[in-house]
Design an enzyme around this catalytic site. Structure first.
Site, PDB file in Angstrom:
ATOM      1  N   CYS A  84       1.781  -1.026   8.356  1.00  0.00           N
ATOM      2  CA  CYS A  84       0.453  -1.398   7.868  1.00  0.00           C
ATOM      3  C   CYS A  84      -0.604  -0.395   8.336  1.00  0.00           C
ATOM      4  O   CYS A  84      -0.608   0.725   7.849  1.00  0.00           O
ATOM      5  CB  CYS A  84       0.146  -2.843   8.229  1.00  0.00           C
ATOM      6  SG  CYS A  84      -1.089  -3.536   7.120  1.00  0.00           S
ATOM      7  N   HIS A 176       4.630  -6.333   7.532  1.00  0.00           N
ATOM      8  CA  HIS A 176       4.785  -6.566   8.978  1.00  0.00           C
ATOM      9  C   HIS A 176       6.138  -7.185   9.332  1.00  0.00           C
ATOM     10  O   HIS A 176       6.208  -8.395   9.584  1.00  0.00           O
ATOM     11  CB  HIS A 176       3.686  -7.526   9.459  1.00  0.00           C
ATOM     12  CG  HIS A 176       2.323  -6.940   9.470  1.00  0.00           C
ATOM     13  ND1 HIS A 176       1.794  -6.301  10.568  1.00  0.00           N
ATOM     14  CD2 HIS A 176       1.373  -6.874   8.510  1.00  0.00           C
ATOM     15  CE1 HIS A 176       0.578  -5.882  10.304  1.00  0.00           C
ATOM     16  NE2 HIS A 176       0.300  -6.217   9.057  1.00  0.00           N
ATOM     17  N   GLU A 178       7.561  -7.184  12.059  1.00  0.00           N
ATOM     18  CA  GLU A 178       7.519  -7.725  13.426  1.00  0.00           C
ATOM     19  C   GLU A 178       7.006  -9.162  13.455  1.00  0.00           C
ATOM     20  O   GLU A 178       7.054  -9.811  14.494  1.00  0.00           O
ATOM     21  CB  GLU A 178       6.652  -6.809  14.326  1.00  0.00           C
ATOM     22  CG  GLU A 178       5.144  -6.885  14.117  1.00  0.00           C
ATOM     23  CD  GLU A 178       4.652  -6.179  12.832  1.00  0.00           C
ATOM     24  OE1 GLU A 178       5.489  -5.713  12.033  1.00  0.00           O
ATOM     25  OE2 GLU A 178       3.419  -6.147  12.650  1.00  0.00           O
TER      26      GLU A 178
HETATM   27  N1  GLN Z   1      -6.607  -3.323   6.578  1.00  0.00           N
HETATM   28  C1  GLN Z   1      -6.184  -2.697   7.796  1.00  0.00           C
HETATM   29  C2  GLN Z   1      -6.629  -1.238   7.838  1.00  0.00           C
HETATM   30  O1  GLN Z   1      -7.102  -0.719   6.891  1.00  0.00           O
HETATM   31  C3  GLN Z   1      -4.682  -2.773   7.982  1.00  0.00           C
HETATM   32  C4  GLN Z   1      -4.257  -4.195   8.169  1.00  0.00           C
HETATM   33  C5  GLN Z   1      -3.045  -4.389   9.007  1.00  0.00           C
HETATM   34  O2  GLN Z   1      -2.614  -3.496   9.740  1.00  0.00           O
HETATM   35  N2  GLN Z   1      -2.501  -5.578   8.932  1.00  0.00           N
HETATM   36  O3  GLN Z   1      -6.478  -0.634   8.863  1.00  0.00           O
END
Ligand code: GLN
Length: 204
Positions: A84, A176, A178
């Site tokens: 992410c 995610h 995890e």
């Molecule tokens: N929206 C977040 C970003 O731009 C990422 C979200 C996340 O890691 N769950 O950094």
């Protein structure tokens, strides 16, 4: 490599859900450790950059003098996996990030690209090369991988769009793993880290 022969895998612990990754890594056969300094980075067989807020992590990478050491470690073959926000930081092209990141995987990624109404959602992904049951994936304010360039292979997709990719020894996933009990991606990464250190693994 740890005394027990497990790869030592660092989790960048500046911000975000690093504790959950450490927990999954321990269950997937690695010895996790938190990384906040270049000295700690130098002692690991692999690195996970967790989810969180990419703007914050990018700022802290500079503040903790970790940006250059991470780029150098990747150039030397250290396996790195970003989830992410971590995937955002690894991308070569980032839409809507106002500061330098790591630029290690030739993909274009767009932050917060699913829109506010569907900020967070869960989906079942075809397992592809992972094999077995569908992958239950949790997306939280997730980015979208808009383009992949030469040398990048797509590991998992959602509606024909890549959501997990591999490039050399690097991995990026926009969801995610995890946060679920599914250890397949963690095990895959642990195996990568084991293979990246064949001499240590052989006990030399
Ligand atoms: N929206 C977040 C970003 O731009 C990422 C979200 C996340 O890691 N769950 O950094």
């Amino acid at each position: 490599m740890s005394a027990a022969g497990e790869p030592i895998i660092g989790v960048l612990a500046l911000q975000g859900d690093f504790a959950e990754h450490a927990h999954s890594l321990a269950r997937a056969g690695a010895q996790p450790c938190e990384v906040r300094t270049a000295a700690q980075l130098a002692a690991v067989d692999g690195l996970i950059i967790p989810g969180g807020e990419s703007t914050t992590i990018a700022r802290l990478l500079l503040q903790y003098d970790l940006r250059e050491p991470i780029i150098a470690a990747a150039d030397n073959g250290l396996p790195i996996w970003g989830t992410c926000a971590g995937a955002i930081l690894l991308a070569a092209e980032i839409e809507w990030l106002d500061r330098p990141a790591l630029s290690l995987i030739p993909i274009t990624i767009e932050r917060n690209a699913y829109g506010r109404q569907i900020d967070s959602f869960e989906a079942e992904l075809e397992p592809g090369a992972l094999g077995g049951a569908p992958v239950h994936a949790v997306f939280i304010r997730a980015p979208r991988i808009r383009e992949v360039r030469d040398g990048v292979s797509v590991l998992l997709q959602l509606d024909d769009e890549p959501v997990a990719v591999e490039y050399r020894r690097l991995m990026a996933s926009t969801f995610h793993p995890e946060l679920t009990d599914d250890l397949r991606l963690h095990r895959r990464f642990v195996e990568r880290c084991r293979q990246a250190r064949p001499r240590d693994h052989a006990g030399n």
